[in-house]
Design an enzyme around this catalytic site. Structure first.
Site, PDB file in Angstrom:
ATOM      1  N   HIS A  28     -10.578  -5.797  -2.362  1.00 53.85           N
ATOM      2  CA  HIS A  28     -11.596  -5.692  -1.308  1.00 53.85           C
ATOM      3  C   HIS A  28     -12.784  -4.955  -1.935  1.00 53.85           C
ATOM      4  O   HIS A  28     -12.791  -3.727  -2.022  1.00 53.85           O
ATOM      5  CB  HIS A  28     -11.049  -4.911  -0.105  1.00 53.85           C
ATOM      6  CG  HIS A  28      -9.965  -5.642   0.625  1.00 53.85           C
ATOM      7  ND1 HIS A  28     -10.198  -6.816   1.312  1.00 53.85           N
ATOM      8  CD2 HIS A  28      -8.645  -5.387   0.764  1.00 53.85           C
ATOM      9  CE1 HIS A  28      -9.075  -7.242   1.861  1.00 53.85           C
ATOM     10  NE2 HIS A  28      -8.105  -6.397   1.531  1.00 53.85           N
TER      11      HIS A  28
ATOM     12  N   GLU B  94       0.801  -1.233   0.000  1.00 50.97           N
ATOM     13  CA  GLU B  94       0.000   0.000   0.000  1.00 50.97           C
ATOM     14  C   GLU B  94       0.834   1.284   0.000  1.00 50.97           C
ATOM     15  O   GLU B  94       0.691   2.134   0.886  1.00 50.97           O
ATOM     16  CB  GLU B  94      -0.974  -0.033   1.183  1.00 50.97           C
ATOM     17  CG  GLU B  94      -1.892  -1.242   1.125  1.00 50.97           C
ATOM     18  CD  GLU B  94      -2.811  -1.406   2.335  1.00 50.97           C
ATOM     19  OE1 GLU B  94      -2.785  -0.560   3.241  1.00 50.97           O
ATOM     20  OE2 GLU B  94      -3.553  -2.411   2.356  1.00 50.97           O
TER      21      GLU B  94
ATOM     22  N   ASN C 173       1.951  -4.669  -3.323  1.00 49.59           N
ATOM     23  CA  ASN C 173       0.549  -5.034  -3.127  1.00 49.59           C
ATOM     24  C   ASN C 173      -0.247  -3.785  -2.755  1.00 49.59           C
ATOM     25  O   ASN C 173       0.199  -3.001  -1.916  1.00 49.59           O
ATOM     26  CB  ASN C 173       0.538  -6.057  -1.965  1.00 49.59           C
ATOM     27  CG  ASN C 173      -0.797  -6.682  -1.699  1.00 49.59           C
ATOM     28  OD1 ASN C 173      -1.471  -7.134  -2.631  1.00 49.59           O
ATOM     29  ND2 ASN C 173      -1.198  -6.734  -0.436  1.00 49.59           N
TER      30      ASN C 173
ATOM     31  N   ASP D 267     -12.314 -10.137  -1.062  1.00 50.66           N
ATOM     32  CA  ASP D 267     -13.583 -10.325  -0.356  1.00 50.66           C
ATOM     33  C   ASP D 267     -14.572  -9.318  -0.942  1.00 50.66           C
ATOM     34  O   ASP D 267     -14.178  -8.313  -1.538  1.00 50.66           O
ATOM     35  CB  ASP D 267     -13.475 -10.220   1.171  1.00 50.66           C
ATOM     36  CG  ASP D 267     -12.753  -8.996   1.697  1.00 50.66           C
ATOM     37  OD1 ASP D 267     -12.711  -7.967   0.990  1.00 50.66           O
ATOM     38  OD2 ASP D 267     -12.234  -9.060   2.822  1.00 50.66           O
TER      39      ASP D 267
ATOM     40  N   GLU E  96      -6.244 -10.407  -1.824  1.00 54.74           N
ATOM     41  CA  GLU E  96      -7.028 -10.249  -0.575  1.00 54.74           C
ATOM     42  C   GLU E  96      -8.526 -10.178  -0.888  1.00 54.74           C
ATOM     43  O   GLU E  96      -9.249  -9.372  -0.295  1.00 54.74           O
ATOM     44  CB  GLU E  96      -6.579  -8.987   0.168  1.00 54.74           C
ATOM     45  CG  GLU E  96      -5.095  -8.949   0.484  1.00 54.74           C
ATOM     46  CD  GLU E  96      -4.678  -7.763   1.355  1.00 54.74           C
ATOM     47  OE1 GLU E  96      -5.541  -7.080   1.912  1.00 54.74           O
ATOM     48  OE2 GLU E  96      -3.457  -7.542   1.445  1.00 54.74           O
TER      49      GLU E  96
END
Ligand code: G3I
Length: 402
Positions: free
Chosen positions: A294, A217, A258, A324, A322
């Site tokens: 996300h 990030e 990432n 979701d 990641e």
């Protein structure tokens, strides 16, 4: 005459004292020109080719010196050995049959005492890869300077190894979950360089043969650099420093950057594309870009596949790291069905991009999702529900891989 002998002895005394590093001081490493011996009661301990440190003699950290001379930090791309492919119609078996390296999940140490949860986690027909959600982060691994703790990460590695699952290390350098000695430290550029080299080198060296989110990030949503202790002290060079230290510590590791909100066309994706181009042009080691994904039900970006293709066109691989897809609670049949479609579309995008190597969900069950703690009133983001039962989302995943 007497005065000059005294002066000479004094100079000799001070130069001998100055020739020793203090406790916790650096005592070796590539580019280090300072003292290479330590004050009494401490031992010069090798961490990685860039960093050796004076540790108290009683310190129990175990580190391994290099078996040969230090490796080049701009060596060949990482290669991670891939476990044999399971067969069948579960999520990882289908991902492998589709030519991907894994379908995986995040997990956390406190979850490993839940035997029903662990039974599914351990089934490599479902999951071929694990990411520790917290236990390899800086606050967990180097809570005090130079005092490393690997127990949490080691537990997850053991769980993965026992079931022939790949590991993704997460992460070396991130603005969040930093111990205060790092975030609040007022370091010189040389000090922080050495701290990053030591941290990333030690971590990646301890967990050899993994995929790694080396930098996590780095950007704000508008594509500007995040103003954290790393950027504020070192500018963008902290990315080079971390990647080079990781490559030096384990030439086999796959090195990623990432981030989230780089899955759609816009300033942040452009910033990441430009960073990869820049790293490549300067020979800084970079193997992949992680797109966290996300997402919100009904709002999966339509540009996901094209963005992944833009990254792979630069000569790096990509992974969905990641995934979701959350909803506003309570869940309804309509929302769960839309979530099934959304999961299906995300997996289909990875399947369609040959350089997309795999997909990781950010824990497989709503029982342990981070979402409700962060987004009040939202949840049900995972493919298994809180009772460890598969949701329609799971069918979306398998339908897309098949
Ligand atoms: O360690 C303390 C523990 O001592 C204490 O008892 C407990 C009480 O709540 O809190 C524990 O720390 C929590 C930690 O997770 C470990 O469980 C933190 O409060 C909590 O904020 C932390 O949340 C993690 C979050 O990152 C932190 O930003 C989530 O579990 C983790 O899933 C999440 O993961 C991030 C990725 O690393 C990067 N991308 C986004 C993703 C979701 O936020």
């Amino acid at each position: 005459m007497r005065i000059s002998v005294a002066l000479l002895s004094l100079t000799l005394y001070f130069s001998l004292v100055a020739a020793q590093s203090p406790e916790w001081g650096q005592c070796g490493g590539i580019g280090w020109t300072g003292p290479t011996t330590c004050v009494a009661g401490t031992v010069c301990t090798f961490f990685n080719p860039y960093y050796s440190q004076c540790l108290p003699a009683s310190n129990t950290i175990t580190t391994t010196p290099p078996s040969s001379s230090p490796v080049s930090s701009t060596g060949p791309s990482g290669t991670v050995s891939i476990p044999p492919a399971p067969t069948g119609t579960n999520s990882n078996a289908l991902a492998r049959a589709a030519g991907k390296l894994y379908f995986g999940t995040a997990t956390d140490n406190n979850e490993l005492s839940d035997s029903a949860y662990v039974a599914i986690l351990s089934d490599n027909t479902y999951f071929g890869q694990l990411t520790p959600a917290n236990s390899m982060k800086w606050d967990a691994t180097e809570p005090q300077q130079g005092a490393f703790s690997f127990s949490g990460g080691d537990q997850i590695v053991a769980q993965a190894k026992a079931h022939n699952q790949l590991m993704r290390g997460h992460n070396c350098v991130w603005y969040n979950q930093l111990p205060s000695w790092v975030s609040g430290g007022h370091f010189t550029t040389a000090q922080l360089t050495s701290i990053i080299q030591n941290h990333c080198g030690t971590l990646v060296g301890h967990y050899k043969g993994q995929i790694w989110d080396v930098v996590n990030e780095p950007f704000n949503d508008d594509g500007t650099w995040r103003a954290d202790v790393f950027f504020n002290t070192l500018g963008t060079s902290y990315v080079d420093i971390a990647l080079q230290a990781a490559r030096a510590a384990d030439p086999a590791a796959k090195l990623y950057i990432n981030d989230y909100n780089i899955e759609q066309t816009g300033a942040k994706a452009t910033a990441m594309l430009n960073l990869v181009k820049d790293l490549k042009s300067r020979g800084i080691p970079i193997d992949g870009v992680g797109l966290q994904c996300h997402f919100i039900v009904g709002e999966v970006p339509t540009s996901l596949q094209s963005i992944m293709q833009q990254f792979t066109a630069l000569g790096v691989e990509v992974a969905i790291t990641e995934l979701d897809i959350r909803m506003t609670l309570p869940a309804s049949t309509a929302l769960l069905n839309q979530q099934e479609t959304d999961y299906k579309n995300v997996i289909a995008a990875c399947k369609a991009v040959s350089g997309c190597v795999g997909v990781t969900v950010w824990d497989y069950t709503d029982k342990y999702s981070w979402v409700p703690n962060t987004f009040s009133g939202q949840g049900e983001a995972c493919p298994w529900d809180a009772n460890l039962q598969k949701k329609p989302a799971y069918s979306g995943i398998t339908a897309a891989w098949a």
